[in-house]
Write a protein that holds these residues in place. Structure first.
Motif, PDB file in Angstrom:
ATOM      1  N   VAL A 137       0.846  -1.201   0.000  1.00 39.94           N
ATOM      2  CA  VAL A 137       0.000   0.000   0.000  1.00 39.94           C
ATOM      3  C   VAL A 137       0.878   1.247   0.000  1.00 39.94           C
ATOM      4  N   LEU A 194      -4.613   0.259  -2.205  1.00 36.28           N
ATOM      5  CA  LEU A 194      -4.312   1.635  -1.815  1.00 36.28           C
ATOM      6  C   LEU A 194      -4.837   1.951  -0.413  1.00 36.28           C
ATOM      7  N   ASN A 204       2.453   1.682  -3.436  1.00 37.09           N
ATOM      8  CA  ASN A 204       1.466   2.095  -4.428  1.00 37.09           C
ATOM      9  C   ASN A 204       1.087   3.560  -4.266  1.00 37.09           C
ATOM     10  N   ARG A 205       0.955   4.001  -3.030  1.00 35.21           N
ATOM     11  CA  ARG A 205       0.603   5.411  -2.781  1.00 35.21           C
ATOM     12  C   ARG A 205       1.760   6.336  -3.179  1.00 35.21           C
TER      13      ARG A 205
END
Length: 402
Positions: A293, A366, A296-297
């Motif tokens: 996460v 996310l 991805n962010r």
């Protein structure tokens, strides 16, 4: 040739007694059957017969020697085993009797180091004149199936083994050993280290705030957070706060190297992500997904939105955050409003979180929500709509979400 000739002559020559009466039939001329039965053996046959008898005697002698040797060997073996058994029995008996009656006198400060077994501990106890016999001590440990814990204990001289074991197997009586736990902050670690070592907390803070020269690697940027390796440390008799801190950092570097962790700036970045995962979730199952996460962010230039980082920057915990705190952009660790990773790790991550940060699973997540605070169950989502559904699930179970 003379020997061959002699044998040839002897085989073909028959001997007669010249003194016998002429009327008696000569040997070799009488009835063939009687002559064959009564004919004397030739010299060659005599030699063969003698040789056979001699061989049989040798065989009998060898057999007798072998049997005698076997009997002697069995006797020696049996005697040796019996003696060993008797010696072991005597040692065991001595071990049972070689013990002080207790309760002991005086005061002895005794330290059990991490990794020491009963034999090593028993030897040290004998040298300290706490117990009378190492054998008696180890026998008592085995008989009671006791677990001896590292730490510094207050004992006496001339104690009974059973009394010593009772103390050494009680962790509540151990002092002087610092337990650094995965997920702890540096502030928590040094507070415990100061209390256990007797060294002033100001001495520890002086090292922590001094930039870490000679202790920290360059990529740490002079900050100790994330660079203490979880584990057990004997701080009771250490000379200084610097020595204690350096040991924890050295152990961290050693562990990272053994895991094949990246080096330089990438190592610090990995520790930051591992520390966030360690603080956000409570299971090995989720560490890697939290790291994914984060990645991805970052890739989408989204704020991380982690309350754990906001709380760290304020020296508090996530459950005490207010809306004002969450909106405070002056906090460099406020990842709700500031993009990118926080400046440093926010705790000392354990090995599982580090491994997860080194090799996170693939995924398009996310968001994540801890939907059940009691069990720690955490669910991950790729879209905002999915996220709000998870928030509703969290509310229905009265858990926290992040």
């Amino acid at each position: 040739m003379p020997d061959d000739f002699r044998e040839f002559f002897e085989e073909r020559t028959q001997w007669t007694d010249t003194d016998d009466d002429d009327s008696a039939p000569r040997q070799g001329l009488a009835d063939n059957t009687d002559a064959e039965d009564e004919a004397p053996l030739s010299r060659r046959q005599l030699r063969k017969s003698q040789e056979q008898r001699r061989n049989r005697r040798i065989i009998r002698i060898v057999a007798i020697v072998v049997i005698v040797a076997m009997v002697i060997g069995l006797f020696v073996f049996g005697y040796t085993r019996l003696k060993s058994w008797r010696d072991a029995r005597e040692r065991a008996q001595q071990a049972l009797t070689a013990d002080y009656p207790g309760p002991g006198t005086g005061k002895v400060e005794f330290t059990v180091e991490s990794g020491e077994g009963p034999a090593e501990i028993g030897e040290k106890l004998v040298k300290a004149d706490v117990v009378k016999s190492q054998a008696a001590f180890t026998s008592a440990v085995a008989a009671n199936n006791s677990t001896l814990y590292p730490g510094t204990y207050e004992l006496k001289k001339h104690m009974a083994c059973a009394d010593v074991i009772t103390i050494l197997s009680d962790q509540s009586k151990a002092t002087g050993f610092l337990q650094v736990k995965a997920g702890e902050r540096v502030s928590q670690v040094i507070a415990n280290a100061a209390q256990l070592s007797g060294i002033s907390v100001d001495d520890f803070n002086a090292v922590i705030n001094g930039g870490g020269a000679g202790i920290l690697p360059e990529e740490a940027g002079g900050k100790f957070e994330g660079w203490f390796e979880p584990g057990t440390y004997n701080v009771k008799n250490r000379g200084s706060a610097s020595d204690i801190i350096k040991e924890m950092v050295d152990k961290r570097i050693e562990k990272l190297d053994s895991l094949g962790a990246p080096t330089g700036a990438d190592r610090q970045k990995m520790l930051i992500m591992a520390s966030i995962a360690e603080s956000e979730v409570n299971s090995d199952e989720y560490y890697g997904k939290v790291v994914r996460v984060i990645l991805n962010r970052l890739a989408q230039n989204m704020p991380l939105g982690m309350d754990s980082t906001v709380a760290y920057g304020l020296g508090t915990t996530a459950d005490k955050l207010t809306d004002t705190m969450l909106a405070d952009a002056s906090n460099p660790y406020n990842t709700r409003v500031n993009a990118g990773l926080p400046p440093t790790p926010i705790s000392n991550p354990g090995e599982s979180a580090i491994k997860a940060a080194m090799n996170p699973p693939d995924g398009d997540w996310l968001y994540f929500v801890t939907v059940n605070l009691t069990t720690g169950e955490t669910k991950f989502a790729a879209t905002e709509d999915e996220f709000w559904k998870l928030r509703d699930e969290y509310k229905s179970t009265n858990s926290n979400a992040y």
